[in-house]
Design an enzyme around this catalytic site. Sequence first.
Site, PDB file in Angstrom:
ATOM      1  CD  GLU A 158     -17.555  -8.527  -6.853  1.00 56.41           C
ATOM      2  OE1 GLU A 158     -17.925  -8.599  -8.036  1.00 56.41           O
ATOM      3  OE2 GLU A 158     -16.870  -7.578  -6.409  1.00 56.41           O
ATOM      4  CG  HIS A 200     -13.230  -6.439  -9.836  1.00 52.42           C
ATOM      5  ND1 HIS A 200     -14.240  -6.466 -10.761  1.00 52.42           N
ATOM      6  CD2 HIS A 200     -13.800  -6.748  -8.644  1.00 52.42           C
ATOM      7  CE1 HIS A 200     -15.379  -6.784 -10.146  1.00 52.42           C
ATOM      8  NE2 HIS A 200     -15.138  -6.963  -8.861  1.00 52.42           N
ATOM      9  CE  LYS A 225      -9.632  -6.584 -13.190  1.00 49.39           C
ATOM     10  NZ  LYS A 225     -10.446  -6.603 -14.443  1.00 49.39           N
ATOM     11  CE1 TYR A 281     -14.389 -10.053 -13.095  1.00 50.24           C
ATOM     12  CE2 TYR A 281     -12.464 -11.486 -13.163  1.00 50.24           C
ATOM     13  CZ  TYR A 281     -13.022 -10.235 -12.965  1.00 50.24           C
ATOM     14  OH  TYR A 281     -12.216  -9.170 -12.633  1.00 50.24           O
ATOM     15  CG  ASN A 326      -9.907  -3.466 -16.221  1.00 50.59           C
ATOM     16  OD1 ASN A 326      -9.444  -4.401 -15.587  1.00 50.59           O
ATOM     17  ND2 ASN A 326     -11.196  -3.180 -16.244  1.00 50.59           N
TER      18      ASN A 326
HETATM   19  P1  CMP Z   1     -13.929  -5.967 -14.102  1.00 50.66           P
HETATM   20  O1  CMP Z   1     -14.409  -4.807 -13.328  1.00 50.66           O
HETATM   21  O2  CMP Z   1     -12.925  -6.841 -13.453  1.00 50.66           O
HETATM   22  O3  CMP Z   1     -15.184  -6.876 -14.507  1.00 50.66           O
HETATM   23  C1  CMP Z   1     -15.162  -7.750 -15.617  1.00 50.66           C
HETATM   24  C2  CMP Z   1     -14.002  -7.471 -16.524  1.00 50.66           C
HETATM   25  O4  CMP Z   1     -14.161  -7.958 -17.836  1.00 50.66           O
HETATM   26  C3  CMP Z   1     -13.816  -5.972 -16.672  1.00 50.66           C
HETATM   27  O5  CMP Z   1     -13.311  -5.450 -15.486  1.00 50.66           O
HETATM   28  C4  CMP Z   1     -12.918  -5.923 -17.885  1.00 50.66           C
HETATM   29  O6  CMP Z   1     -11.556  -6.144 -17.554  1.00 50.66           O
HETATM   30  C5  CMP Z   1     -13.441  -7.104 -18.676  1.00 50.66           C
HETATM   31  N1  CMP Z   1     -14.374  -6.650 -19.689  1.00 50.66           N
HETATM   32  C6  CMP Z   1     -15.624  -6.242 -19.535  1.00 50.66           C
HETATM   33  N2  CMP Z   1     -16.200  -5.931 -20.703  1.00 50.66           N
HETATM   34  C7  CMP Z   1     -15.276  -6.170 -21.626  1.00 50.66           C
HETATM   35  C8  CMP Z   1     -15.253  -6.035 -23.023  1.00 50.66           C
HETATM   36  N3  CMP Z   1     -16.334  -5.607 -23.701  1.00 50.66           N
HETATM   37  N4  CMP Z   1     -14.128  -6.347 -23.644  1.00 50.66           N
HETATM   38  C9  CMP Z   1     -13.058  -6.799 -22.960  1.00 50.66           C
HETATM   39  N5  CMP Z   1     -13.031  -6.959 -21.618  1.00 50.66           N
HETATM   40  C10 CMP Z   1     -14.121  -6.619 -20.964  1.00 50.66           C
END
Ligand code: CMP
Length: 141
Positions: A127, A116, A10, A50, A113
Amino acid sequence: TTERTLSIIKPNAVAKNAIGAILGRFEAAGLHVVAARMLHLSREQASAFYAIHQGKPFFEELVGFMTSGPVMVQVLEGDDAVAKNRDIMGATNPANAAPGTIRADFADSFTENAAHGSDAPETAEIEIAFFFPEGVCPRTR
Ligand code: CMP
């Protein structure tokens, strides 16, 4: 069984100059990069990728973040690749990510984070087709 999974480094991890460090962790765990592309996602692309999260409270922040800079997208292949990738990444919420995982080391928040990974082989197929519609070459052994 040999699987493929979609992985995204990311924007925050790309900005930290951590592409090589993160790919190195996948390789060290026996996962092979079989396709890769770097791109700056448009709002349309991020929203489509998403789509299952549309309407959730974090959706706008997620799309804003994912379009804030370039991402590195790769297909990882190896034994049990989906689960292995998720183990190496650590929990989605970095507050819960085990020490030594990618999220523990490179995440800045739940949204930022660092990485992914597909959550299941069926999702991985969808995906992978999203980012590599031309297909992915078989790995040379
Ligand atoms: P990712 O695996 O990319 O899939 C969706 C993303 O949304 C996830 O990682 C997080 O970065 C984000 N995400 C999912 N749940 C939450 C949440 N409750 N609060 C904030 N971000 C979230």
